[in-house]
Write a protein that holds these residues in place. Sequence first.
Motif, PDB file in Angstrom:
ATOM      1  N   LEU A 136       0.785  -1.233   0.000  1.00 21.71           N
ATOM      2  CA  LEU A 136       0.000   0.000   0.000  1.00 21.71           C
ATOM      3  C   LEU A 136       0.814   1.279   0.000  1.00 21.71           C
ATOM      4  N   MET A 137       2.077   1.229   0.382  1.00 17.43           N
ATOM      5  CA  MET A 137       2.859   2.466   0.382  1.00 17.43           C
ATOM      6  C   MET A 137       2.936   3.100  -1.010  1.00 17.43           C
ATOM      7  N   PRO A 138       3.047   2.293  -2.091  1.00 17.95           N
ATOM      8  CA  PRO A 138       3.052   2.930  -3.415  1.00 17.95           C
ATOM      9  C   PRO A 138       1.704   3.538  -3.800  1.00 17.95           C
ATOM     10  N   ARG A 139       0.611   3.126  -3.150  1.00 16.35           N
ATOM     11  CA  ARG A 139      -0.732   3.583  -3.541  1.00 16.35           C
ATOM     12  C   ARG A 139      -1.185   4.835  -2.808  1.00 16.35           C
ATOM     13  N   LEU A 140      -0.689   5.049  -1.598  1.00 13.33           N
ATOM     14  CA  LEU A 140      -1.269   6.075  -0.732  1.00 13.33           C
ATOM     15  C   LEU A 140      -0.431   7.342  -0.708  1.00 13.33           C
TER      16      LEU A 140
ATOM     17  N   THR B  76      10.435  -3.357   0.437  1.00 13.43           N
ATOM     18  CA  THR B  76      10.190  -2.205   1.300  1.00 13.43           C
ATOM     19  C   THR B  76      11.446  -1.359   1.508  1.00 13.43           C
ATOM     20  N   PHE B  77      12.579  -2.007   1.779  1.00 11.23           N
ATOM     21  CA  PHE B  77      13.801  -1.251   2.043  1.00 11.23           C
ATOM     22  C   PHE B  77      14.360  -0.590   0.790  1.00 11.23           C
ATOM     23  N   ALA B  78      13.839  -0.933  -0.371  1.00 12.92           N
ATOM     24  CA  ALA B  78      14.235  -0.235  -1.593  1.00 12.92           C
ATOM     25  C   ALA B  78      13.596   1.147  -1.684  1.00 12.92           C
ATOM     26  N   ARG B  79      12.583   1.406  -0.861  1.00 12.24           N
ATOM     27  CA  ARG B  79      11.875   2.682  -0.886  1.00 12.24           C
ATOM     28  C   ARG B  79      12.516   3.665   0.091  1.00 12.24           C
ATOM     29  N   GLU B  80      12.785   4.878  -0.368  1.00 14.24           N
ATOM     30  CA  GLU B  80      13.382   5.890   0.492  1.00 14.24           C
ATOM     31  C   GLU B  80      12.444   6.271   1.634  1.00 14.24           C
ATOM     32  N   ASP B  81      11.145   6.376   1.337  1.00 14.48           N
ATOM     33  CA  ASP B  81      10.212   6.780   2.387  1.00 14.48           C
ATOM     34  C   ASP B  81      10.119   5.701   3.476  1.00 14.48           C
ATOM     35  N   PHE B  82      10.101   4.435   3.083  1.00 14.94           N
ATOM     36  CA  PHE B  82      10.059   3.372   4.086  1.00 14.94           C
ATOM     37  C   PHE B  82      11.312   3.404   4.949  1.00 14.94           C
TER      38      PHE B  82
ATOM     39  N   TRP C 174       1.765   5.556   8.896  1.00 18.87           N
ATOM     40  CA  TRP C 174       2.913   4.698   8.605  1.00 18.87           C
ATOM     41  C   TRP C 174       3.913   4.726   9.757  1.00 18.87           C
ATOM     42  N   LEU C 175       4.133   5.898  10.313  1.00 22.47           N
ATOM     43  CA  LEU C 175       5.048   5.994  11.457  1.00 22.47           C
ATOM     44  C   LEU C 175       4.507   5.205  12.655  1.00 22.47           C
ATOM     45  N   GLY C 176       3.211   5.318  12.907  1.00 24.51           N
ATOM     46  CA  GLY C 176       2.619   4.561  13.998  1.00 24.51           C
ATOM     47  C   GLY C 176       2.682   3.064  13.767  1.00 24.51           C
ATOM     48  N   LEU C 177       2.566   2.653  12.506  1.00 27.36           N
ATOM     49  CA  LEU C 177       2.656   1.241  12.164  1.00 27.36           C
ATOM     50  C   LEU C 177       4.056   0.695  12.408  1.00 27.36           C
ATOM     51  N   LEU C 178       5.082   1.453  11.990  1.00 22.22           N
ATOM     52  CA  LEU C 178       6.442   0.929  12.001  1.00 22.22           C
ATOM     53  C   LEU C 178       7.187   1.215  13.293  1.00 22.22           C
TER      54      LEU C 178
ATOM     55  N   ILE D 122      11.211   3.908   9.059  1.00 26.32           N
ATOM     56  CA  ILE D 122      11.604   2.854   9.983  1.00 26.32           C
ATOM     57  C   ILE D 122      12.860   3.216  10.767  1.00 26.32           C
ATOM     58  N   ALA D 123      13.589   4.242  10.285  1.00 22.97           N
ATOM     59  CA  ALA D 123      14.772   4.705  11.014  1.00 22.97           C
ATOM     60  C   ALA D 123      14.475   5.909  11.900  1.00 22.97           C
ATOM     61  N   THR D 124      13.230   6.387  11.897  1.00 24.09           N
ATOM     62  CA  THR D 124      12.861   7.535  12.730  1.00 24.09           C
ATOM     63  C   THR D 124      12.889   7.140  14.199  1.00 24.09           C
ATOM     64  N   ARG D 125      13.569   7.940  15.012  1.00 27.98           N
ATOM     65  CA  ARG D 125      13.648   7.625  16.451  1.00 27.98           C
ATOM     66  C   ARG D 125      12.397   8.056  17.195  1.00 27.98           C
ATOM     67  N   ALA D 126      11.848   9.213  16.870  1.00 27.47           N
ATOM     68  CA  ALA D 126      10.651   9.726  17.548  1.00 27.47           C
ATOM     69  C   ALA D 126       9.906  10.629  16.586  1.00 27.47           C
TER      70      ALA D 126
END
Length: 393
Positions: A122-126, A234-240, A163-167, A244-248
């Motif tokens: 869904l990341m490519p769709r939304l 997923t890791f090929a995507r810059e946004d993902f 997405w942030l809440g999910l990951l 997933i590397a966001t600390r807070a």
Amino acid sequence: MTGFRVATATFSALLLTPAVAVGPPARAAAAPHVPCPTVQPPAPPPTAPAPPPVDPADGAVGGEALATAGLVTPAGVPTAPAVTATSWLVADLNSGLVLGGCGPHERRTPASVQKLLLAAALMPRLDPAQVVEVTRADLRDLDPASSLMGVVEGGRYSVESLWLGLLLRSGNDAANVLARVGGGPAGRQGGVQAMNDEARRLHANQTHAATPSGLDGPGQYTSAYDLALIARATFAREDFRRYIATRAAQVPFEIRNENTLLDSYPGMVGGKTGFTDLARQTYVGVAERDGRRLVVALLGAETAPLGSLGEALALLNWGFALPADASVGRLVTPGEDKQTSLAVAAEGQGRGRVAESRSFPVPVGLTLGAALVLVVLVLAGWRAGARRAARRR
């Protein structure tokens, strides 16, 4: 749905006897079955239903040597570490080479690592800037003891915040909202169908999603090999990678990343934990060193003695110690059909050999043969989050 504490631990690298090569097998069935190196947990896990068998053709996707329920590693390399995980795989995301695995295509229950498939689908769709309103149906079937982002009925949140809440928080509530929004007229079930469509596109043939969050559902399975394919997408995507590397993050309330390996393991790019009573501990993580980007996927691990995070570190250390061209197979690409993937894998099979059955596991801390001391990794004061386990009612 995760919810386990990993104690402060010192992981000593293994001093191992190389496996004995037996030459390239003509077919996976001709290779001797090599039991996976295992560690017995302090308490036996609950009995789980036997998963459906794997079609032989699907088991050979990526290389015929991968069609095994046992251990497969390149010849002449250090023995893989002993773990409690019932299946695992280590692969190079850049080259696509599979470095080794234990039952790589065997079906296992995913728990929250299934959320990576939701992101892949869904990341490519939304549109990340789209603002959506949470409905009562999004929250209706969620156990309040499970891992939640913390959205409320009637609240309005951007897709990026979800997405942030999910990951970061493994939010089952965020998964439901994203699946509904991304599922179109079919709603949440449309989102789940998109996940299954994406699994087929990636050739993740052992994967079937029944829930968007990874909460246990009927017929819901994946495999370590499939998870590596999903992670590569997923890791090929810059946004993902950024999420997933966001600390807070403020969403608008503050949430923090529960993947504590980000600041504890050198080169860690990101990872996702999972836990249910049925799945036990699951994990997918990616780390990068000297231009090599390795993924580790493991399923069915126990909390002790190392937990899924400790076992993932041991497997990553083992993978980074192998030569860059070591392999027993490869990660197939979405554009190739099954016959092409089998032909290409068979052509490159000479690079990797199935370890001969005389290769045996070495317990942590035990010295065999050469008097060589390898790296000692100390992870102190971290824990894998205070999330409680999600249980199906």
